[in-house]
Write a protein that holds these residues in place. Structure first.
Motif, mmCIF file in Angstrom:
data_model
loop_
_atom_site.group_PDB
_atom_site.id
_atom_site.type_symbol
_atom_site.label_atom_id
_atom_site.label_comp_id
_atom_site.label_asym_id
_atom_site.label_seq_id
_atom_site.Cartn_x
_atom_site.Cartn_y
_atom_site.Cartn_z
ATOM 1 N N VAL A 234 0.837 -1.204 0.000
ATOM 2 C CA VAL A 234 0.000 0.000 0.000
ATOM 3 C C VAL A 234 0.869 1.251 0.000
ATOM 4 O O VAL A 234 0.613 2.215 -0.724
ATOM 5 N N GLY A 237 2.092 2.156 -3.338
ATOM 6 C CA GLY A 237 1.076 2.488 -4.323
ATOM 7 C C GLY A 237 0.756 1.353 -5.277
ATOM 8 O O GLY A 237 -0.062 1.513 -6.193
ATOM 9 N N SER A 240 -4.008 -1.354 -3.838
ATOM 10 C CA SER A 240 -5.038 -0.368 -3.517
ATOM 11 C C SER A 240 -5.985 -0.924 -2.458
ATOM 12 O O SER A 240 -6.081 -2.139 -2.250
ATOM 13 N N TRP A 241 -6.686 -0.024 -1.800
ATOM 14 C CA TRP A 241 -7.696 -0.445 -0.828
ATOM 15 C C TRP A 241 -8.773 -1.290 -1.503
ATOM 16 O O TRP A 241 -9.271 -2.264 -0.903
ATOM 17 N N GLU A 242 -9.122 -0.934 -2.733
ATOM 18 C CA GLU A 242 -10.155 -1.697 -3.434
ATOM 19 C C GLU A 242 -9.726 -3.148 -3.640
ATOM 20 O O GLU A 242 -10.529 -4.077 -3.482
ATOM 21 N N GLN A 243 -8.447 -3.348 -3.984
ATOM 22 C CA GLN A 243 -7.947 -4.710 -4.139
ATOM 23 C C GLN A 243 -7.970 -5.474 -2.820
ATOM 24 O O GLN A 243 -8.391 -6.633 -2.761
ATOM 25 N N ASN A 331 -0.704 -9.985 -7.173
ATOM 26 C CA ASN A 331 -0.898 -8.541 -7.291
ATOM 27 C C ASN A 331 0.293 -7.693 -6.855
ATOM 28 O O ASN A 331 0.379 -6.525 -7.236
ATOM 29 N N HIS A 335 3.663 -7.921 -9.812
ATOM 30 C CA HIS A 335 3.306 -6.618 -10.369
ATOM 31 C C HIS A 335 4.357 -6.222 -11.402
ATOM 32 O O HIS A 335 5.561 -6.438 -11.185
#
Length: 401
Positions: A234, A237, A240-243, A331, A335
């Motif tokens: 996090v 960057g 994400s919070w959504e992930q 993720n 990445h």
């Protein structure tokens, strides 16, 4: 409460922590050291191991060795040293209520990554490939095998540290060395058995388990890196919070944090969610392991060795932890930005290996010019920034300007 254990005549008492359970590793019953030494007057054998590890050169280098993000990418990301300290803290938090030996847990935790290469798993994979490309050739008196960071950690404490006049390495106890050797291929275990009369790799050939303290460190390692990789992901960057809300294990604790603190947001919400997750995982391990020990009826460390692994998550927590690991792999570790950095890091390791093997005077190590293992030892001992500087010096430009 502190207590004294067999204080030597005319000396101060040895100071240890809480009383140990019968199935714990008791220092007075240790299988001993490779080279006999007099006992320390005020420290148990495992306290002495911990102290030797902390004062070692390899331990100091961990502060400049990476976890996921390379050393030059930021000062706030985890390093191998901060990771090792977090593993030690989690391990001791679980060990005490189970009646296990906290000093042994701490020693194993602080030493478990001493053999890691620069650039984390990317560096390890590159060095392993370099060594395997030489398969069939000789390195000294042994066949060249690949590179395993767990085996290298044992090699560091057994041979590569040069601190004492009478022996190489740190001369740690069998139990600490056994815990450091978390994983080992069958081929490496057989080779190690031919070289090491203590039998520290025997369980990888004959089956069986290490001490409960070693089992605990294995699990604390997993708990620690799952949690701090969320934090670092996090912060970078890349996550994400959504992930993260798609990961049930994390999102449950995010919900709990918001239920208690409705206005919590940003990094405070992240920290509180991770704190709740860590606490619940610690309690889960304690509760499940207590029940597993009761069901198994083990009463001695040798009975532990003959039994399958007993320190573990409950089945539901194990499933959710595995799901979190898959999420991080897909993720974060894969990445594109992390992978691009890893590709450059692997190139540095490969090119350093080839250069040192071809020009031994450049490698800065003693031994036969064809000794690939000595080159691997030298590269594995490098920090991220030293490897980057060495590569730039030899090849004229930096891959990480």
């Amino acid at each position: 409460m502190l207590r004294c254990v067999n204080p030597p005549t005319g000396s101060l008492p040895k100071v240890v922590g809480a009383p140990l359970a019968p199935y714990a590793a008791h220092p007075e019953n240790s299988r001993g050291r490779r080279f006999p030494e007099p006992e320390a007057p005020t420290r148990t054998a495992y306290q002495r191991d911990r102290d030797r590890i902390i004062h070692s050169t390899a331990f100091r280098r961990l502060v400049y060795k990476t976890q996921v993000f390379l050393n030059h990418e930021g000062d706030l990301f985890r390093t191998r040293m901060t990771h090792s300290l977090e593993v030690a803290q989690l391990g001791r938090s679980i060990a005490r209520p189970l009646g296990l030996n906290e000093d042994l847990v701490e020693a194993i935790a602080l030493a478990h990554d001493l053999g890691h290469t620069p650039f984390g798993h990317a560096g390890q994979d590159a060095l392993n490939a370099c060594m395997r490309d030489l398969s069939g050739r000789k390195a000294g008196d042994e066949d060249i095998a690949g590179f395993e960071h767990n085996l290298q950690s044992l090699r560091v404490v057994d041979a590569l540290e040069e601190r004492y006049p009478s022996f190489d390495g740190l001369n740690l106890t069998f139990e600490t060395r056994e815990g450091i050797l978390k994983h080992c291929s069958l081929a490496s275990a057989r080779q190690l058995m031919r070289q090491d009369e203590t039998g520290v790799a025997r369980r990888f050939i004959d089956g069986g388990s290490p001490t409960l303290e070693a089992q605990l460190c294995n699990l604390a390692d997993e708990i620690a890196y799952n949690a701090h990789d969320i934090d670092d992901g996090v912060r970078s960057g890349l996550l994400s919070w959504e992930q993260l809300q798609e990961v049930p294990l994390f999102d449950r604790y995010r919900f709990q944090a918001l239920k208690s603190h409705p206005n919590l947001a940003g990094r405070r919400l992240l920290f509180e969610s991770i704190r709740l997750m860590l606490s619940d995982q610690v309690y889960d391990v304690i509760d499940h392991t207590r029940q597993a020990l009761a069901d198994a009826g083990v009463r001695h460390v040798e009975e532990v060795r003959a039994h399958p692994v007993l320190v573990a998550f409950s089945a539901p927590m194990a499933r959710e932890s595995a799901q979190l690991k898959r999420f991080l792999f897909q993720n974060l570790y894969r990445h594109p930005q992390v992978q691009e950095t890893a590709d450059r890091a692997q190139r540095i390791v490969r090119e350093l290996f080839a250069a040192y093997l071809a020009q031994p005077e450049e490698r800065g190590v003693r031994g036969d010019a064809g000794n690939a293992r000595a080159v691997a030892d030298y590269i594995a001992g490098m920090t991220d920034r030293f490897a980057i500087r060495e590569h730039a010096r030899l090849f004229g430009s930096s891959l990480f300007p």
